[in-house]
Design an enzyme around this catalytic site. Structure first.
Site, PDB file in Angstrom:
ATOM      1  N   GLU A 119       1.554  -0.473  -4.999  1.00 65.01           N
ATOM      2  CA  GLU A 119       0.641   0.624  -5.328  1.00 65.01           C
ATOM      3  C   GLU A 119       1.504   1.869  -5.519  1.00 65.01           C
ATOM      4  OE1 GLU A 119      -3.376   2.838  -3.626  1.00 65.01           O
ATOM      5  OE2 GLU A 119      -1.771   2.303  -2.227  1.00 65.01           O
TER       6      GLU A 119
ATOM      7  N   ASP B  99       0.827  -1.199   0.000  1.00 64.11           N
ATOM      8  CA  ASP B  99       0.000   0.000   0.000  1.00 64.11           C
ATOM      9  C   ASP B  99       0.867   1.256   0.000  1.00 64.11           C
ATOM     10  OD1 ASP B  99      -2.752   1.282   0.547  1.00 64.11           O
ATOM     11  OD2 ASP B  99      -1.556   2.052   2.217  1.00 64.11           O
TER      12      ASP B  99
END
Length: 525
Positions: free
Chosen positions: A256, A206
């Site tokens: 990401e 993330d």
């Protein structure tokens, strides 16, 4: 516990179809209204029938849920709302027996304010060095240490009773870690090993480009180079160390990484760093042939020098669902278009979403499918008093947040709550049962049937490169191996290129055998 055989990296991830599971909204196994691991285990047969190669799970760790689980309090424990660590281990093993690998989510930029490290830091312990604490500016320290803004709105700093401020690029309940401290790096390498030893095949990272901060924490100045907290060079040492850990287990990474600079983006995909990264450019394109082709070309070109496969995704847990987005006049990616009551032509959006599914699944690389996309779910309007996403509150109510794409899935048309389980934590819209998986499974023309067929026939495209074919304006046509993909984004029907057979179509051809507008087809060359 005995250690299961580590996952084997046989290159499966280069062309995999990976299904994103937002556990809280997937399926409720214990009837409390919250999706859980028992619900996922009970639906493994559905996922196997869909034909996916792997499942990416949004965070299932112990969390106060101030940001949907992205505020992690304990990386080695499953949140009780979802189940137990033992259940997670069973799920990983049972999925693997069904031919489905598991990818877990790691949130390295920050932790929960309930994490033991941060609680110890608040008590004045040495753990304070593991975060970014600073005195304020102004005569009495009443101003934040710098002008950085939170991704969720408002300042990126919160002041404590002792007068110091701490940094949080997201919600105040998510304090940023200090990645310049060796203990932070060691802890995350240990966390990776913890989950690899339990058989997970990969990790999704993330906010992968945000970890490192300029130690001076300077004010943000537009155009500052290097950026004080995005894509800093020292990040690559972190991911090289992580890659060494992953290689021990044959595991893979997907990052990401939101970066406009394609050359900088590709650096994360060098052979000794991440295996793949999400391709947000494709997802954010409007329904426009020229822009989609440019996105595809740019994506393949930026991956080629480092030998990494591209990834393709139409939607995820942070963006407006594809059917709704493509049913709007402005189909580009813009959080502002999520305003309440935005008019949407769902019939148009559904036709385009079906065509886009065939387009994305025909491209070279890996494809991510967000749960419910295979059911053609639209974005749901959530009553303001039921919204839980912190983006809504921190925007003063101007941003409806991301809950509209997180509504619990409909499984059975004739059951309470459309078969999800107990009364869902987010309200399901009226008519949600019409999208139920059991109803769609019996309809050969449904979105679910289309996805199942597309994933099954996808092997016809092999592993070869993409070659564009001559096509009229507004039409995308390309060949890979022994198959052709044609997508008509123009306003009028078009003739199909020469071919030996029809494999799959997102909608019926017209009476003259032409491809209608907003329709895609797969052909055997």
């Amino acid at each position: 516990m005995g250690q299961p055989t580590p996952a084997t990296d046989d290159g499966w991830w280069r062309s995999a179809v990976i299904y994103q599971v937002y556990v809280r909204s997937f399926a409720d196994g214990d009837g409390d209204g919250t999706g859980d691991l028992a619900g996922v285990r009970a639906r493994l047969h559905y996922l196997a029938e869909l034909g996916v190669d792997a499942l990416w799970f949004n965070p299932w760790y112990r969390s106060p849920m101030k940001d949907g689980g992205y505020d992690v309090a304990d990386y080695r424990a499953v949140d009780p709302a979802f189940g137990t660590l033992a259940e997670a281990e069973k799920l990983i093993a049972e999925a693997r027996q069904a031919g489905i690998r598991t990818i877990v989510d790691i949130v390295p930029n920050h932790v929960s304010d309930q994490h033991p490290w941060f609680r110890a830091a608040l008590a004045g312990g040495p753990e304070r060095e593991l975060f970014h604490f600073r005195p304020g500016r102004g005569e009495h320290g009443e101003l934040p240490p710098n002008d950085w803004r939170s991704e969720f709105g408002g300042p990126a700093w919160t002041r404590l009773p002792d007068g110091d401020w701490y940094l949080h690029l997201f919600a105040p309940e998510q304090p940023d870690l200090n990645w310049a401290h060796p203990a932070v790096r060691q802890e995350h390498e240990d966390i990776l090993r913890f989950w690899f030893e339990r058989g997970v095949a990969g990790v999704r990272i993330d906010s992968a480009a945000l970890l490192a901060k300029d130690p001076e924490l300077p004010d943000f100045t537009e155009g500052r180079d290097p950026h004080p907290y995005v894509d800093r060079d020292e990040l690559h040492d972190v991911y090289r160390a992580w890659r060494a850990v992953a290689d021990e287990y044959g595991a893979v990474f997907v990052g990401e990484v939101w970066l406009p600079d394609t050359e900088r983006f590709a650096r994360y995909l060098r052979p000794d760093e991440l295996h793949t990264a999400f391709n947000f450019n494709f997802m954010t394109c409007p329904w426009d042939a020229a822009r989609l082709r440019a996105s595809i070309d740019d994506t393949l070109a930026e991956h080629a020098p480092v030998g990494a496969p591209a990834t393709w995704v139409l939607c995820n847990h942070d963006v407006t669902r594809t059917v709704t987005r493509y049913g709007r006049a402005d189909t580009g990616f813009d959080f502002a278009t999520k305003a309440f009551g935005t008019p949407t032509d769902l019939a148009l959006g559904t036709r385009r979403a079906r065509a886009a599914a065939l387009l994305s699944l025909a491209l070279p690389g890996a494809v991510y499918v967000y749960q419910g996309e295979e059911l053609g779910l639209p974005e749901a309007d959530i009553p303001p008093d039921r919204i839980e996403d912190p983006m809504h509150a921190r925007s003063g109510g101007t941003d409806p947040g991301r809950d509209g794409c997180r509504v619990p899935l409909p499984w059975a048309a004739g059951e309470p709550h459309a078969g999800f389980g107990g009364e869902p934590w987010l309200p399901q819209p009226d008519g949600w049962a019409a999208y139920a998986a059991d109803r769609q499974a019996e309809d050969p023309a449904s979105m679910l049937s289309l996805y199942r067929a597309a994933i099954r026939w996808r092997t016809e495209f092999g592993h070869g490169p993409l070659t564009w074919l001559p096509a009229p304006d507004g039409v995308l046509a390309f060949a890979r191996a022994d198959a052709l993909c044609v997508v008509n984004l123009a306003d009028t029907p078009v003739d199909l290129p020469d071919h030996s057979g029809l494999l799959l179509a997102s909608g019926p051809l017209d009476t003259a055998g032409r491809l209608p507008a907003d329709t895609a087809v797969w052909l055997r060359a």
